[in-house]
Design an enzyme around this catalytic site. Sequence first.
Site, PDB file in Angstrom:
ATOM      1  N   HIS A 231      -7.041  -4.875  10.436  1.00 38.40           N
ATOM      2  CA  HIS A 231      -6.844  -4.653   8.991  1.00 38.40           C
ATOM      3  C   HIS A 231      -5.592  -5.383   8.507  1.00 38.40           C
ATOM      4  CE1 HIS A 231      -4.359  -0.615   9.411  1.00 38.40           C
ATOM      5  NE2 HIS A 231      -3.577  -1.666   9.496  1.00 38.40           N
TER       6      HIS A 231
ATOM      7  N   GLU B 295      -9.552  -2.029   5.659  1.00 43.17           N
ATOM      8  CA  GLU B 295     -10.133  -1.759   6.973  1.00 43.17           C
ATOM      9  C   GLU B 295     -11.341  -2.665   7.211  1.00 43.17           C
ATOM     10  OE1 GLU B 295      -8.311  -0.113   8.749  1.00 43.17           O
ATOM     11  OE2 GLU B 295      -7.764   1.877   8.038  1.00 43.17           O
TER      12      GLU B 295
ATOM     13  N   ASP C   1       0.818  -1.211   0.000  1.00 39.08           N
ATOM     14  CA  ASP C   1       0.000   0.000   0.000  1.00 39.08           C
ATOM     15  C   ASP C   1       0.854   1.265   0.000  1.00 39.08           C
ATOM     16  OD1 ASP C   1       0.958  -0.314   2.597  1.00 39.08           O
ATOM     17  OD2 ASP C   1      -0.984  -0.876   3.417  1.00 39.08           O
TER      18      ASP C   1
ATOM     19  N   ASN D 144      -6.944  -2.939  14.571  1.00 42.65           N
ATOM     20  CA  ASN D 144      -8.368  -3.169  14.264  1.00 42.65           C
ATOM     21  C   ASN D 144      -8.569  -4.369  13.342  1.00 42.65           C
ATOM     22  OD1 ASN D 144      -7.370  -2.206  11.872  1.00 42.65           O
ATOM     23  ND2 ASN D 144      -8.882  -0.590  11.594  1.00 42.65           N
TER      24      ASN D 144
END
Length: 250
Positions: free
Chosen positions: A142, A147, A71, A140
């Site tokens: 991801h 996400e 990314d 979280n």
Amino acid sequence: MSVFSQKICLKNRIDVAKFASNVITDQLSVDENSVLGLATGSTPEQTYRELVKKHISGQNSWSQVRTVNLDEYYGLDRNNPQSYHHYMHVHLFNHVDIPECNTLIPDGTTSDPVAEARDYEQKIVALGGIDLWLIGIGSNGHIAFNEPGSSRDSRTRLVRLSNKTISDNSRLFEKKADVPTQALTAGIATILEAKKILLIATGKNKSAAINAALNNPIGPDCPASFLRLHPNCMFVVDEAAARGCRNNFR
Ligand code: PGA
């Protein structure tokens, strides 16, 4: 279950990094033309240090390796010190013999993110796919910037970062308002197409995400849970990250 699908808990982040660097070095010695998927973030920094040490002592060569990153922040120029282009050069590329033209990272400054994402997928296919993808996990759940809410079939695309990710990553910026709110990320389907996946996680702030990834129902609430659909995905974590689910690990 393949040997590669084991879940391994090691004492601390140094041991995790050494283990990961051994897996990657083994991959390069089996196939010097490997296509490696790479990650950024605090967790892999030590793995890159170990890989550079091995390179300096002649244990790995990157001259034929091609790399593909997960990314990049949207809106950051490659020379921006917070960009993942910059990160990869500082932590790995500047210290090994990889030709610049063999590295691939999404262009965070593109004015056409849809075309950039489509090209990224095509470039991965043209490389023959990813042999081994090193990935981290967000607190979280991801993976890359997929996400919570991301689907199994997601592909490279422009995404909005969750508030949790923005606040987690703000530690690396001068102030929270400086954290980009969007990123170009490989999708879950993109990642799952790798032949092998090596997930590393360290520290207690990852323990809830690791527990959810391994024990919650597979689905978009915890994107890392989709890794359980992959036949060759190894989880390597330290004791702090395994705290919530020690029984999942040997
Ligand atoms: P970190 O990021 O290594 O900086 O914790 C991991 C991730 O968000 O995937």
